[in-house]
Scaffold this active site. Sequence first.
Site, short mmCIF file in Angstrom:
data_model
loop_
_atom_site.label_atom_id
_atom_site.label_comp_id
_atom_site.label_asym_id
_atom_site.label_seq_id
_atom_site.Cartn_x
_atom_site.Cartn_y
_atom_site.Cartn_z
N ARG A 260 0.92 -1.35 -0.14
CA ARG A 260 0.00 0.16 0.08
C ARG A 260 0.91 1.35 -0.06
NH1 ARG A 260 -4.59 -1.97 4.32
NH2 ARG A 260 -5.23 -3.81 3.13
N ARG A 275 2.41 0.87 10.42
CA ARG A 275 1.90 1.15 9.00
C ARG A 275 2.98 1.30 8.05
NH1 ARG A 275 -3.17 3.26 7.61
NH2 ARG A 275 -3.50 4.13 9.83
N GLU A 347 -5.61 -1.67 15.37
CA GLU A 347 -6.45 -2.42 14.54
C GLU A 347 -5.90 -3.70 13.77
OE1 GLU A 347 -8.54 -0.26 11.07
OE2 GLU A 347 -8.65 -1.97 10.18
N SER A 350 -10.38 -6.43 10.34
CA SER A 350 -11.73 -5.75 9.87
C SER A 350 -12.41 -6.84 9.19
CB SER A 350 -11.04 -4.57 8.76
OG SER A 350 -12.22 -3.56 9.05
N ARG A 389 0.90 -5.54 13.42
CA ARG A 389 0.30 -5.06 14.66
C ARG A 389 0.08 -6.11 15.72
NH1 ARG A 389 -3.91 -1.24 11.43
NH2 ARG A 389 -2.27 0.15 10.73
#
Length: 424
Positions: A260, A275, A347, A350, A389
Amino acid sequence: MLDLNIIRTQPERVRQNLLDRNDSADSLDSILALDVQRREILKENEALRALRNATSKEIGRMPDAAAREARKAEMREVGDRISQYEGELTRIEAELDRLTSTLPNLMDPRAPIGPDESANIVTRIEGEQKTFDFKPREHWDLGPALGLIDFERGVKLTGSRFYVLNGLGARLQRALIAFFLNLRQAQGYQEVYLPFLVKEQTLFAAGQLPKFRDNLYHDAEEDYWLVPTAEVPITNLHGGEILDAEALPRRYAAYTPCFRREKMSAGKDTRGIKRGHQFDKVEMYTFCAPENSEAEHQKMLADAEETLKRLGLTYRVKLLATGDTGFGARLTYDLEVWAPGCQEWLEVSSVSNVGDFQARRANVKFRRERGAKAELVHTLNGSGLALPRTMIAIMENYQRADGSIIIPEPLRAFVGADVIEARG
RNA sequence: GGAAAGGUGGCCGAGUGGUUUAAGGCAACGGUCUUGAAAACCGUCGUGGGGCUCGUCCUCACCGUGAGUUCGAAUCUCACCCUUUCCGCCA
Protein backbone atom coordinates in the site's frame (compact mmCIF):
# COMPACT_ATOMS: atom_id res chain seq x y z
CA MET A 1 -21.23 -1.93 -7.81
CA LEU A 2 -24.79 -1.03 -6.98
CA ASP A 3 -27.67 -2.51 -8.90
CA LEU A 4 -28.59 0.15 -11.46
CA ASN A 5 -32.20 -0.86 -10.96
CA ILE A 6 -32.01 0.20 -7.30
CA ILE A 7 -30.44 3.53 -8.25
CA ARG A 8 -33.24 4.02 -10.78
CA THR A 9 -36.15 3.05 -8.52
CA GLN A 10 -34.87 4.21 -5.11
CA PRO A 11 -32.69 7.24 -5.82
CA GLU A 12 -33.47 8.87 -2.47
CA ARG A 13 -32.27 5.84 -0.57
CA VAL A 14 -29.00 5.95 -2.52
CA ARG A 15 -28.66 9.69 -1.94
CA GLN A 16 -29.20 9.36 1.82
CA ASN A 17 -26.66 6.55 1.92
CA LEU A 18 -24.05 8.78 0.28
CA LEU A 19 -24.76 11.55 2.76
CA ASP A 20 -24.58 9.13 5.72
CA ARG A 21 -21.19 8.00 4.46
CA ASN A 22 -20.03 11.60 4.38
CA ASP A 23 -19.65 11.20 0.64
CA SER A 24 -20.74 13.49 -2.17
CA ALA A 25 -24.11 12.80 -3.81
CA ASP A 26 -23.33 15.09 -6.74
CA SER A 27 -23.06 12.36 -9.35
CA LEU A 28 -26.47 10.86 -8.61
CA ASP A 29 -28.56 13.22 -10.73
CA SER A 30 -26.17 12.81 -13.66
CA ILE A 31 -26.47 9.04 -13.34
CA LEU A 32 -30.26 9.17 -13.38
CA ALA A 33 -30.30 11.49 -16.40
CA LEU A 34 -27.77 9.36 -18.31
CA ASP A 35 -29.80 6.24 -17.55
CA VAL A 36 -32.92 7.77 -19.08
CA GLN A 37 -30.97 8.97 -22.12
CA ARG A 38 -29.38 5.60 -22.57
CA ARG A 39 -32.67 3.74 -22.62
CA GLU A 40 -34.26 6.20 -25.06
CA ILE A 41 -31.43 5.86 -27.54
CA LEU A 42 -31.18 2.12 -27.03
CA LYS A 43 -34.85 1.69 -27.85
CA GLU A 44 -34.60 3.61 -31.12
CA ASN A 45 -31.33 1.97 -32.06
CA GLU A 46 -32.76 -1.49 -31.51
CA ALA A 47 -35.71 -0.73 -33.74
CA LEU A 48 -33.29 0.28 -36.49
CA ARG A 49 -31.22 -2.84 -36.03
CA ALA A 50 -34.33 -5.00 -36.21
CA LEU A 51 -35.27 -3.29 -39.46
CA ARG A 52 -31.80 -3.79 -40.92
CA ASN A 53 -31.68 -7.44 -39.86
CA ALA A 54 -35.02 -8.16 -41.52
CA THR A 55 -34.21 -6.20 -44.67
CA SER A 56 -30.79 -7.77 -45.06
CA LYS A 57 -32.41 -11.15 -45.07
CA GLU A 58 -34.80 -9.98 -47.77
CA ILE A 59 -31.93 -8.66 -49.86
CA GLY A 60 -30.36 -12.07 -49.79
CA ARG A 61 -33.47 -13.54 -51.38
CA MET A 62 -34.18 -10.81 -53.96
CA PRO A 63 -33.65 -11.87 -57.57
CA ASP A 64 -33.92 -8.40 -59.14
CA ALA A 65 -30.59 -6.55 -59.13
CA ALA A 66 -32.00 -3.03 -59.39
CA ALA A 67 -34.44 -3.57 -56.53
CA ARG A 68 -31.63 -5.07 -54.51
CA GLU A 69 -29.42 -2.02 -55.05
CA ALA A 70 -32.25 0.29 -53.99
CA ARG A 71 -32.67 -1.62 -50.74
CA LYS A 72 -28.96 -1.60 -50.12
CA ALA A 73 -28.86 2.17 -50.49
CA GLU A 74 -31.67 2.45 -47.95
CA MET A 75 -29.87 0.21 -45.52
CA ARG A 76 -26.65 2.16 -45.96
CA GLU A 77 -28.50 5.15 -44.54
CA VAL A 78 -29.97 3.10 -41.72
CA GLY A 79 -26.48 1.84 -41.00
CA ASP A 80 -25.19 5.40 -40.75
CA ARG A 81 -27.87 6.26 -38.23
CA ILE A 82 -27.08 3.12 -36.23
CA SER A 83 -23.42 4.14 -36.15
CA GLN A 84 -24.41 7.56 -34.86
CA TYR A 85 -26.60 6.12 -32.13
CA GLU A 86 -23.93 3.65 -31.13
CA GLY A 87 -21.34 6.37 -30.85
CA GLU A 88 -23.71 8.15 -28.52
CA LEU A 89 -24.38 4.99 -26.54
CA THR A 90 -20.69 4.25 -26.14
CA ARG A 91 -20.15 7.74 -24.80
CA ILE A 92 -23.12 7.59 -22.43
CA GLU A 93 -22.35 4.11 -21.15
CA ALA A 94 -18.72 4.98 -20.49
CA GLU A 95 -19.80 7.99 -18.46
CA LEU A 96 -22.49 5.99 -16.67
CA ASP A 97 -19.97 3.28 -15.77
CA ARG A 98 -17.46 5.84 -14.63
CA LEU A 99 -19.98 7.42 -12.27
CA THR A 100 -21.67 4.30 -10.93
CA SER A 101 -18.41 2.49 -10.32
CA THR A 102 -17.46 5.12 -7.74
CA LEU A 103 -20.70 4.77 -5.73
CA PRO A 104 -20.11 2.97 -2.40
CA ASN A 105 -22.22 0.07 -1.19
CA LEU A 106 -25.51 0.64 0.64
CA MET A 107 -25.03 0.53 4.42
CA ASP A 108 -26.62 -1.97 6.72
CA PRO A 109 -29.19 -0.07 8.82
CA ARG A 110 -27.51 -1.32 12.00
CA ALA A 111 -24.41 0.78 11.33
CA PRO A 112 -24.25 3.87 13.54
CA ILE A 113 -24.73 7.01 11.47
CA GLY A 114 -21.89 9.48 11.73
CA PRO A 115 -19.38 11.28 9.53
CA ASP A 116 -16.13 9.65 10.71
CA GLU A 117 -14.42 7.29 13.13
CA SER A 118 -15.58 9.31 16.13
CA ALA A 119 -19.05 7.79 15.60
CA ASN A 120 -17.79 4.20 15.78
CA ILE A 121 -19.17 2.20 18.68
CA VAL A 122 -17.07 0.02 20.94
CA THR A 123 -19.39 -2.90 21.55
CA ARG A 124 -17.20 -5.08 23.76
CA ILE A 125 -13.83 -5.26 25.45
CA GLU A 126 -12.45 -8.78 25.93
CA GLY A 127 -9.80 -9.24 28.58
CA GLU A 128 -8.05 -6.83 30.95
CA GLN A 129 -5.55 -4.19 29.92
CA LYS A 130 -2.37 -5.65 31.31
CA THR A 131 -0.60 -3.82 34.12
CA PHE A 132 3.15 -3.88 34.73
CA ASP A 133 5.31 -3.20 37.75
CA PHE A 134 7.70 -1.41 35.42
CA LYS A 135 7.14 0.97 32.55
CA PRO A 136 6.38 -1.15 29.48
CA ARG A 137 8.51 -0.24 26.48
CA GLU A 138 7.27 0.49 22.97
CA HIS A 139 7.93 -2.05 20.23
CA TRP A 140 10.10 0.41 18.31
CA ASP A 141 12.35 0.39 21.33
CA LEU A 142 12.10 -3.31 22.23
CA GLY A 143 12.39 -4.60 18.66
CA PRO A 144 15.79 -3.10 17.85
CA ALA A 145 17.03 -3.71 21.40
CA LEU A 146 16.40 -7.46 21.02
CA GLY A 147 17.69 -7.54 17.46
CA LEU A 148 14.23 -8.39 16.08
CA ILE A 149 13.55 -5.29 14.00
CA ASP A 150 16.08 -3.28 11.99
CA PHE A 151 14.59 0.00 10.84
CA GLU A 152 17.82 1.55 9.50
CA ARG A 153 18.53 -1.25 7.09
CA GLY A 154 14.93 -1.23 5.80
CA VAL A 155 15.40 2.41 4.94
CA LYS A 156 18.79 1.68 3.41
CA LEU A 157 17.32 -0.98 1.13
CA THR A 158 14.18 0.78 0.08
CA GLY A 159 13.17 3.89 1.98
CA SER A 160 10.96 5.13 4.78
CA ARG A 161 8.29 2.79 6.14
CA PHE A 162 10.25 -0.31 5.23
CA TYR A 163 12.00 -2.47 7.81
CA VAL A 164 13.88 -5.72 8.17
CA LEU A 165 12.97 -8.49 10.60
CA ASN A 166 15.88 -10.46 12.00
CA GLY A 167 16.30 -13.85 13.61
CA LEU A 168 13.53 -14.54 16.10
CA GLY A 169 11.70 -11.46 14.80
CA ALA A 170 11.39 -13.05 11.39
CA ARG A 171 10.74 -16.41 13.00
CA LEU A 172 7.94 -14.99 15.17
CA GLN A 173 6.19 -13.60 12.11
CA ARG A 174 6.50 -16.90 10.26
CA ALA A 175 5.18 -18.71 13.34
CA LEU A 176 2.14 -16.45 13.42
CA ILE A 177 1.43 -17.11 9.74
CA ALA A 178 1.56 -20.87 10.28
CA PHE A 179 -0.53 -20.64 13.45
CA PHE A 180 -3.17 -18.51 11.72
CA LEU A 181 -3.41 -20.74 8.66
CA ASN A 182 -3.72 -23.88 10.76
CA LEU A 183 -6.45 -22.31 12.85
CA ARG A 184 -8.33 -21.18 9.73
CA GLN A 185 -8.23 -24.66 8.33
CA ALA A 186 -9.71 -26.02 11.55
CA GLN A 187 -12.43 -23.38 11.31
CA GLY A 188 -13.45 -24.48 7.80
CA TYR A 189 -11.47 -22.23 5.49
CA GLN A 190 -9.61 -23.68 2.54
CA GLU A 191 -6.03 -22.47 2.25
CA VAL A 192 -5.06 -20.86 -1.06
CA TYR A 193 -1.82 -19.48 -2.37
CA LEU A 194 -2.35 -16.59 -4.78
CA PRO A 195 -0.62 -14.31 -7.25
CA PHE A 196 0.63 -11.14 -5.60
CA LEU A 197 0.42 -9.30 -8.92
CA VAL A 198 -2.95 -8.88 -10.59
CA LYS A 199 -4.47 -7.15 -13.59
CA GLU A 200 -6.67 -4.12 -13.56
CA GLN A 201 -10.00 -5.95 -13.88
CA THR A 202 -9.19 -7.96 -10.77
CA LEU A 203 -8.80 -4.76 -8.77
CA PHE A 204 -11.93 -3.28 -10.30
CA ALA A 205 -14.01 -6.30 -9.28
CA ALA A 206 -12.81 -6.07 -5.70
CA GLY A 207 -13.74 -2.39 -5.63
CA GLN A 208 -10.20 -0.99 -5.39
CA LEU A 209 -10.31 0.57 -8.82
CA PRO A 210 -11.09 3.08 -10.15
CA LYS A 211 -11.45 4.93 -6.87
CA PHE A 212 -8.31 4.01 -4.94
CA ARG A 213 -5.71 4.14 -7.70
CA ASP A 214 -3.52 6.44 -5.63
CA ASN A 215 -3.08 3.86 -2.92
CA LEU A 216 -1.80 1.06 -5.17
CA TYR A 217 1.56 0.11 -6.60
CA HIS A 218 1.54 -0.45 -10.34
CA ASP A 219 4.09 -1.94 -12.71
CA ALA A 220 3.75 0.11 -15.88
CA GLU A 221 5.89 -2.23 -18.00
CA GLU A 222 3.57 -5.24 -17.68
CA ASP A 223 0.46 -3.42 -16.46
CA TYR A 224 0.42 -5.51 -13.28
CA TRP A 225 -0.70 -4.24 -9.89
CA LEU A 226 0.63 -5.34 -6.49
CA VAL A 227 -2.17 -6.64 -4.29
CA PRO A 228 -3.11 -4.39 -1.36
CA THR A 229 -4.82 -7.37 0.32
CA ALA A 230 -5.59 -11.02 -0.47
CA GLU A 231 -9.23 -9.98 -0.67
CA VAL A 232 -8.50 -8.72 -4.19
CA PRO A 233 -7.41 -12.01 -5.82
CA ILE A 234 -9.82 -14.13 -3.76
CA THR A 235 -12.81 -12.06 -4.88
CA ASN A 236 -11.91 -13.02 -8.43
CA LEU A 237 -11.20 -16.71 -7.82
CA HIS A 238 -14.76 -17.42 -8.96
CA GLY A 239 -15.13 -14.40 -11.23
CA GLY A 240 -17.56 -15.15 -14.07
CA GLU A 241 -18.59 -18.47 -12.53
CA ILE A 242 -21.95 -19.87 -11.52
CA LEU A 243 -21.45 -21.96 -8.40
CA ASP A 244 -23.58 -24.89 -7.27
CA ALA A 245 -25.68 -24.12 -4.21
CA GLU A 246 -24.22 -27.20 -2.47
CA ALA A 247 -20.73 -25.73 -2.88
CA LEU A 248 -21.70 -22.79 -0.64
CA PRO A 249 -20.55 -21.42 1.65
CA ARG A 250 -17.04 -21.44 0.23
CA ARG A 251 -14.53 -20.21 2.77
CA TYR A 252 -10.93 -19.38 1.91
CA ALA A 253 -7.89 -18.39 3.88
CA ALA A 254 -4.76 -16.98 2.28
CA TYR A 255 -1.45 -15.60 3.36
CA THR A 256 -0.14 -12.74 1.22
CA PRO A 257 2.03 -9.72 1.58
CA CYS A 258 0.06 -6.49 1.11
CA PHE A 259 1.42 -3.44 -0.67
CA ARG A 260 0.00 0.00 0.00
CA ARG A 261 1.29 3.39 -0.96
CA GLU A 262 -0.52 4.91 2.05
CA LYS A 263 -0.97 8.17 0.19
CA MET A 264 -4.21 8.66 2.06
CA SER A 265 -2.59 8.37 5.45
CA ALA A 266 0.67 10.16 4.78
CA GLY A 267 2.26 11.30 8.00
CA LYS A 268 0.12 9.03 10.22
CA ASP A 269 1.68 6.38 12.45
CA THR A 270 5.19 6.79 11.12
CA ARG A 271 6.79 5.29 14.19
CA GLY A 272 7.54 1.57 14.33
CA ILE A 273 6.00 -1.15 12.20
CA LYS A 274 2.37 -0.16 12.58
CA ARG A 275 1.90 1.19 9.08
CA GLY A 276 4.40 0.13 6.42
CA HIS A 277 4.16 0.09 2.65
CA GLN A 278 4.54 -3.67 2.80
CA PHE A 279 3.03 -5.91 5.44
CA ASP A 280 1.90 -9.50 5.72
CA LYS A 281 -1.58 -10.70 6.46
CA VAL A 282 -3.65 -13.84 6.59
CA GLU A 283 -7.07 -13.15 5.14
CA MET A 284 -10.42 -14.92 5.48
CA TYR A 285 -12.94 -14.74 2.68
CA THR A 286 -16.38 -16.31 2.21
CA PHE A 287 -18.75 -16.71 -0.73
CA CYS A 288 -22.29 -17.60 0.41
CA ALA A 289 -26.00 -17.39 -0.35
CA PRO A 290 -27.52 -14.00 0.53
CA GLU A 291 -29.65 -15.38 3.36
CA ASN A 292 -26.56 -16.78 5.07
CA SER A 293 -24.26 -13.78 4.94
CA GLU A 294 -25.27 -12.47 8.37
CA ALA A 295 -24.51 -15.82 9.99
CA GLU A 296 -21.22 -16.06 8.09
CA HIS A 297 -20.34 -12.54 9.20
CA GLN A 298 -20.83 -13.53 12.85
CA LYS A 299 -18.82 -16.70 12.31
CA MET A 300 -15.95 -14.81 10.72
CA LEU A 301 -15.91 -12.30 13.56
CA ALA A 302 -15.88 -15.12 16.12
CA ASP A 303 -13.11 -16.90 14.18
CA ALA A 304 -10.95 -13.78 14.17
CA GLU A 305 -11.61 -13.24 17.88
CA GLU A 306 -10.64 -16.83 18.63
CA THR A 307 -7.16 -16.04 17.29
CA LEU A 308 -6.66 -13.23 19.79
CA LYS A 309 -8.07 -15.29 22.65
CA ARG A 310 -5.63 -18.11 21.96
CA LEU A 311 -2.78 -15.63 21.91
CA GLY A 312 -3.99 -14.24 25.24
CA LEU A 313 -4.32 -10.72 23.91
CA THR A 314 -6.77 -8.09 25.13
CA TYR A 315 -8.92 -6.61 22.42
CA ARG A 316 -12.06 -4.64 21.77
CA VAL A 317 -14.74 -4.95 19.11
CA LYS A 318 -15.88 -1.87 17.23
CA LEU A 319 -18.89 -1.45 15.00
CA LEU A 320 -17.92 1.05 12.34
CA ALA A 321 -20.03 4.11 11.62
CA THR A 322 -21.36 4.94 8.17
CA GLY A 323 -18.67 7.54 7.60
CA ASP A 324 -15.82 5.17 8.48
CA THR A 325 -16.99 2.01 6.72
CA GLY A 326 -15.04 0.95 3.63
CA PHE A 327 -16.28 1.56 0.10
CA GLY A 328 -17.58 -1.95 -0.59
CA ALA A 329 -18.81 -2.94 2.87
CA ARG A 330 -22.34 -2.91 4.23
CA LEU A 331 -21.29 -3.51 7.83
CA THR A 332 -17.85 -3.76 9.38
CA TYR A 333 -16.51 -4.84 12.75
CA ASP A 334 -12.96 -3.88 13.65
CA LEU A 335 -10.91 -5.81 16.18
CA GLU A 336 -8.38 -3.69 18.02
CA VAL A 337 -5.73 -5.21 20.22
CA TRP A 338 -4.28 -3.42 23.23
CA ALA A 339 -0.62 -2.46 23.01
CA PRO A 340 0.56 -1.39 26.48
CA GLY A 341 3.90 0.03 25.29
CA CYS A 342 2.63 2.61 22.85
CA GLN A 343 -0.64 2.78 24.83
CA GLU A 344 -2.84 2.27 21.80
CA TRP A 345 -5.62 0.08 20.54
CA LEU A 346 -4.29 -1.31 17.23
CA GLU A 347 -6.59 -2.46 14.45
CA VAL A 348 -5.58 -6.03 13.61
CA SER A 349 -8.74 -7.14 11.85
CA SER A 350 -11.58 -5.68 9.89
CA VAL A 351 -14.48 -8.04 9.25
CA SER A 352 -16.98 -6.96 6.61
CA ASN A 353 -20.15 -8.15 4.99
CA VAL A 354 -19.98 -6.90 1.41
CA GLY A 355 -23.37 -8.19 0.28
CA ASP A 356 -23.56 -8.56 -3.51
CA PHE A 357 -21.40 -5.48 -4.20
CA GLN A 358 -18.22 -7.31 -5.22
CA ALA A 359 -20.15 -10.26 -6.63
CA ARG A 360 -21.78 -7.92 -9.15
CA ARG A 361 -18.44 -6.41 -10.17
CA ALA A 362 -16.75 -9.83 -10.40
CA ASN A 363 -19.87 -11.58 -11.74
CA VAL A 364 -20.00 -14.42 -9.20
CA LYS A 365 -23.32 -16.21 -9.09
CA PHE A 366 -24.90 -19.38 -7.80
CA ARG A 367 -27.90 -21.49 -8.73
CA ARG A 368 -30.26 -22.70 -6.04
CA GLU A 369 -31.36 -25.66 -8.12
CA ARG A 370 -31.16 -26.95 -11.64
CA GLY A 371 -33.04 -24.68 -14.00
CA ALA A 372 -33.30 -21.86 -11.46
CA LYS A 373 -32.10 -18.41 -12.37
CA ALA A 374 -28.53 -17.64 -11.38
CA GLU A 375 -28.31 -15.17 -8.48
CA LEU A 376 -25.43 -13.10 -7.18
CA VAL A 377 -23.66 -14.50 -4.13
CA HIS A 378 -22.75 -12.48 -1.08
CA THR A 379 -19.10 -12.08 -0.15
CA LEU A 380 -17.41 -11.37 3.17
CA ASN A 381 -13.85 -10.68 4.12
CA GLY A 382 -11.94 -10.42 7.34
CA SER A 383 -8.34 -10.14 8.38
CA GLY A 384 -7.20 -13.11 10.28
CA LEU A 385 -4.93 -11.33 11.20
CA ALA A 386 -2.60 -8.49 10.14
CA LEU A 387 0.92 -9.55 11.12
CA PRO A 388 2.90 -6.46 12.14
CA ARG A 389 0.33 -5.20 14.62
CA THR A 390 -0.10 -8.65 16.11
CA MET A 391 3.68 -8.73 16.51
CA ILE A 392 3.55 -5.35 18.26
CA ALA A 393 0.90 -6.60 20.65
CA ILE A 394 2.84 -9.74 21.49
CA MET A 395 6.10 -7.88 22.03
CA GLU A 396 4.56 -5.19 24.19
CA ASN A 397 2.20 -7.45 26.18
CA TYR A 398 4.64 -10.27 26.86
CA GLN A 399 7.67 -8.19 27.74
CA ARG A 400 9.31 -8.60 31.11
CA ALA A 401 11.24 -6.19 33.32
CA ASP A 402 14.57 -7.61 32.16
CA GLY A 403 13.71 -6.77 28.52
CA SER A 404 12.96 -10.34 27.44
CA ILE A 405 9.72 -11.42 25.76
CA ILE A 406 7.75 -14.56 26.53
CA ILE A 407 6.40 -16.32 23.49
CA PRO A 408 2.68 -17.16 23.74
CA GLU A 409 2.15 -20.86 24.18
CA PRO A 410 0.47 -21.64 20.82
CA LEU A 411 3.46 -20.20 18.93
CA ARG A 412 6.27 -21.93 20.76
CA ALA A 413 6.41 -25.02 18.60
CA PHE A 414 6.53 -22.86 15.47
CA VAL A 415 9.15 -20.47 16.83
CA GLY A 416 11.23 -23.18 18.44
CA ALA A 417 11.70 -21.15 21.60
CA ASP A 418 9.73 -20.16 24.71
CA VAL A 419 11.38 -16.85 25.34
CA ILE A 420 13.17 -14.19 23.36
CA GLU A 421 16.04 -13.42 25.68
CA ALA A 422 17.31 -9.95 26.32
CA ARG A 423 20.77 -9.28 24.98
CA GLY A 424 23.57 -8.88 27.42
C1' G B 1 12.23 -14.47 -26.43
C1' G B 2 11.49 -17.70 -31.36
C1' A B 3 8.33 -21.22 -34.30
C1' A B 4 3.82 -23.87 -35.26
C1' A B 5 -1.21 -25.09 -34.27
C1' G B 6 -5.51 -23.54 -32.04
C1' G B 7 -9.73 -20.49 -29.08
C1' U B 8 -17.65 -21.85 -31.15
C1' G B 9 -22.90 -23.15 -25.42
C1' G B 10 -21.59 -27.28 -18.97
C1' C B 11 -18.42 -30.70 -22.35
C1' C B 12 -17.26 -32.62 -27.46
C1' G B 13 -17.88 -30.73 -32.16
C1' A B 14 -20.04 -28.88 -37.40
C1' G B 15 -20.16 -24.36 -39.56
C1' U B 16 -15.22 -20.00 -45.24
C1' G B 17 -20.67 -14.09 -46.56
C1' G B 18 -27.56 -14.79 -46.64
C1' U B 19 -32.44 -22.00 -45.71
C1' U B 20 -28.11 -20.87 -39.01
C1' U B 21 -33.50 -19.42 -35.90
C1' A B 22 -25.26 -21.74 -34.10
C1' A B 23 -26.26 -28.48 -36.94
C1' G B 24 -25.24 -33.02 -34.48
C1' G B 25 -23.66 -35.61 -30.16
C1' C B 26 -22.60 -36.16 -24.75
C1' A B 27 -24.00 -34.87 -19.91
C1' A B 28 -28.09 -33.05 -16.99
C1' C B 29 -33.38 -32.48 -15.95
C1' G B 30 -38.81 -33.72 -16.82
C1' G B 31 -42.05 -37.39 -18.99
C1' U B 32 -43.76 -42.21 -21.49
C1' C B 33 -42.80 -47.40 -20.89
C1' U B 34 -41.27 -50.86 -16.53
C1' U B 35 -42.44 -54.61 -10.35
C1' G B 36 -37.84 -51.50 -10.16
C1' A B 37 -33.73 -50.05 -13.05
C1' A B 38 -31.32 -49.87 -17.72
C1' A B 39 -32.35 -49.26 -22.82
C1' A B 40 -35.57 -46.87 -26.20
C1' C B 41 -38.72 -42.81 -27.36
C1' C B 42 -40.75 -37.61 -26.47
C1' G B 43 -39.67 -32.96 -24.37
C1' U B 44 -36.57 -29.18 -21.75
C1' C B 45 -31.73 -27.46 -21.67
C1' G B 46 -26.73 -20.21 -22.33
C1' U B 47 -25.85 -15.01 -20.49
C1' G B 48 -26.94 -9.98 -20.36
C1' G B 49 -29.69 -5.45 -21.90
C1' G B 50 -34.29 -2.98 -23.53
C1' G B 51 -39.70 -2.80 -24.38
C1' C B 52 -44.76 -3.23 -23.53
C1' U B 53 -49.92 -5.61 -24.03
C1' C B 54 -46.08 -8.52 -18.17
C1' G B 55 -46.55 -13.43 -21.85
C1' U B 56 -45.14 -20.40 -23.08
C1' C B 57 -44.56 -12.32 -25.42
C1' C B 58 -41.52 -8.98 -28.68
C1' U B 59 -36.67 -7.20 -29.54
C1' C B 60 -31.17 -6.24 -29.34
C1' A B 61 -26.30 -7.90 -28.22
C1' C B 62 -22.84 -11.86 -27.26
C1' C B 63 -18.91 -17.69 -31.23
C1' G B 64 -11.23 -15.27 -27.01
C1' U B 65 -10.96 -9.26 -26.88
C1' G B 66 -11.15 -4.77 -29.72
C1' A B 67 -11.38 -2.24 -34.32
C1' G B 68 -12.53 -2.62 -39.69
C1' U B 69 -14.97 -4.23 -44.64
C1' U B 70 -20.29 -5.25 -46.07
C1' C B 71 -27.19 -4.17 -47.09
C1' G B 72 -25.77 -8.49 -44.05
C1' A B 73 -19.91 -11.40 -40.39
C1' A B 74 -19.04 -17.25 -36.08
C1' U B 75 -17.31 -16.96 -41.35
C1' C B 76 -13.30 -11.87 -44.67
C1' U B 77 -9.15 -7.98 -42.90
C1' C B 78 -5.99 -5.86 -38.93
C1' A B 79 -4.23 -5.54 -33.93
C1' C B 80 -4.06 -7.66 -29.24
C1' C B 81 -4.90 -11.58 -25.37
C1' C B 82 -4.83 -16.57 -23.99
C1' U B 83 -3.99 -22.04 -24.56
C1' U B 84 -1.13 -26.27 -26.38
C1' U B 85 3.41 -28.34 -28.51
C1' C B 86 8.56 -27.67 -29.78
C1' C B 87 13.12 -24.61 -29.18
C1' G B 88 15.84 -21.06 -26.08
C1' C B 89 16.51 -19.18 -21.05
C1' C B 90 15.84 -20.03 -15.91
C1' A B 91 14.73 -21.20 -9.66
